[in-house]
Structure formats: structure tokens, C-alpha cells
Motif scaffolding. Sequence first.
Motif, PDB file in Angstrom:
ATOM      1  N   ILE A   1       0.731  -1.132   0.059  1.00 27.67           N
ATOM      2  CA  ILE A   1      -0.188   0.057  -0.020  1.00 27.67           C
ATOM      3  C   ILE A   1       0.751   1.269  -0.046  1.00 27.67           C
ATOM      4  O   ILE A   1       2.072   1.321   0.654  1.00 27.67           O
ATOM      5  N   GLY A   2       0.299   2.635  -0.377  1.00 30.12           N
ATOM      6  CA  GLY A   2       1.275   3.584  -1.293  1.00 30.12           C
ATOM      7  C   GLY A   2       2.727   3.855  -0.919  1.00 30.12           C
ATOM      8  O   GLY A   2       3.217   4.261  -0.428  1.00 30.12           O
ATOM      9  N   GLY A   3       2.853   2.581  -1.823  1.00 30.82           N
ATOM     10  CA  GLY A   3       4.491   2.308  -2.318  1.00 30.82           C
ATOM     11  C   GLY A   3       5.013   1.104  -0.935  1.00 30.82           C
ATOM     12  O   GLY A   3       6.561   1.705  -0.926  1.00 30.82           O
ATOM     13  N   GLY A   4       4.685   1.235  -0.120  1.00 32.08           N
ATOM     14  CA  GLY A   4       5.605   0.603   1.146  1.00 32.08           C
ATOM     15  C   GLY A   4       5.745   1.664   1.989  1.00 32.08           C
ATOM     16  O   GLY A   4       6.271   1.220   3.072  1.00 32.08           O
ATOM     17  N   LYS A   5       5.179   2.928   1.684  1.00 32.23           N
ATOM     18  CA  LYS A   5       5.433   3.756   3.097  1.00 32.23           C
ATOM     19  C   LYS A   5       4.406   4.586   3.682  1.00 32.23           C
ATOM     20  O   LYS A   5       3.478   4.666   2.463  1.00 32.23           O
ATOM     21  N   PRO A   6       4.253   4.673   5.108  1.00 31.18           N
ATOM     22  CA  PRO A   6       3.046   5.642   5.077  1.00 31.18           C
ATOM     23  C   PRO A   6       2.929   6.786   4.719  1.00 31.18           C
ATOM     24  O   PRO A   6       3.428   7.683   4.058  1.00 31.18           O
TER      25      PRO A   6
END
Length: 285
Positions: free
Chosen positions: A262-267
Motif C-alpha cells: 500500500i502506498g509504495g510501502g511507506k506510510p
Amino acid sequence: MSRIAYVNGRYCVHADAAVHVEDRGYQFADGIYEVCEVSEGRLVDERRHMERLKRSLSELRIPVPMSMPALSIVLHETVRRNRVIEGLVYVQITRGVAPRDHGFPPAGTPPALVVTAKSLDRARIDRTGHDGITVVTLPDNRWERVDIKSVALLPNVLAKQTARERGAREAWFVDRDGRITEGASSNAWIVTAAGELVTRPADHAILRGITRTVLLEVIAAHGLTLQERPFTVAEAYAAREAFVTSASQSVQPVVRVDDHVIGGGKPGPIALTLRSKFHGHTEFS
Ligand code: PMP
């Protein structure tokens, strides 16, 4: 310094703190609990947690064990005696001690009350908040009244263990229609590709999280768009952002759901903004 627990009218050394073998919490999971965050030595949203505690008790027809002002004193005293600055305070109330019999014990049986407090490593929680967590989805096999914060948590225990065995931090329960209800110990949220926040309405299928309730205020105050509606596993996989909320970790970003990053793996920015604004909207006591 040894930890202290409050057990049925006495403050005792935590290591020796015990309840009776015929406590109905132990025999039948016949009880309720609350968990309140402690921040800078103060209780976070005590009023709302105590309102929910009273509701859980009344739904299960367990009497309130003492007046609410007296309970508040016990909570603060337990925090103080354990010197908790950043951490949690835990309250558990059961239908009391009585010879084992499924039906309610005789009228007048006093409910049993336990209060404990513990310190948490805030830096560690903040690191996880920075990195984000992984969740796995599992079928929701709980009863129909999970809006009551009962100590009967066997499905949650098994789901959390499965999550850990799969390298994840949380499990998201999925109802029969393929829609996420909530986490094993948190509420579930996504941000859609259109930038709208989505979380399930607080009906009987989820616990009405206090963090969730406060976050609704934060969202409104910041002019963000919210849809309170169930969302599917497919929507979660396709989400721009995802996060969970609970008193112990406020807003915790999710960076993977099952095998979907999700989200390129970043918060995501919305989760991080909500996380940073959260304590500006809570009550301290
Ligand atoms: N759902 C479940 C099943 C939980 O155990 C929790 C944590 N108590 C929550 C939601 C979040 O509730 P709160 O924000 O009040 O901690």
C-alpha cells in the motif's frame, strides 16, 4: 520499584496479584475491560472510555463496581503508584466470584475489579508509526455483539497469533460479504485513490473505538472527506493509504495488506497528518 495492581479493593504487588479461581472472568470470560492511554502522566480520553465501560457493563447486566468518581481515583492512583508517564491503564470488571454455574450468580454478588498500569516505550511505537505495519485478512468468526468490549477475545487471540506467524502485526477480520469489519485489536481505515477516508460504521459488527471517535473530529476539523461505510478486501488492496487506530498506538499506518503493498510501502501523508494532530483533539485528565 515493583509494579502495583489494584485487585478488589487492595493495591498489591503485581507479581503476587491474583483473582479467585471461581472468578467468572476466568470461568466464563464473563466480564468487560477498558484500555486507556497514559500520556505525560495523564489519562487520555478517560471520560469517553468510562462512558463505554458503563455501556459494556449495562449491555451485560453487570453492576458498576463503585461510583465513577471513585473508579477514576483508582485509575489515577494505579498510574501514580506505577510511575507511568507514557503507557496504558487497564480496567477489568467481571460478574464476580461465585460457584461455577452458567446462570448469573445470586443478586448482590459484587463484581470483581482489577486495574493495572504499565509503561510503554514511546520511541519504539513512534518508530513503528514511521515504518508502518503489515496486516493480514482473516474470516471474522466472532459473535454478533463485538460492540461490547468483553474479555471474551478468543477469535482475536487466534487471529493475532496467525498474523504474527505470517510476519504481520495485525489481522483484519472480513465479514461474509468480503468486507473488512475491524482489526483484532484496532479499527481499520483506508484512503481511496480519490483521497477519501473510509471506515466501517460503528454498528454491532465493530467496537466503537475511542480513537476512532476522536479521529472523526480530527478529520472534520481538517476538512477531509470521510465515508462511513464498509469497504471490501479488494478496496483495501487498491487503497492509496491504510491505517489502524487504537488507544495503545493512536494512528498506525499500514503499508501492506496480505501480499499487496500500500502506498509504495511507506506510510501515507494523510495517516501521518492524522497521527500528528490526534493528541490535539483528545481530553487529558
Ligand atoms: N477494535 C477492537 C477489537 C479493539 O480491541 C480495539 C482496542 N481496544 C479497538 C477496536 C480500538 O478501540 P480504542 O480506540 O478505543 O482503543
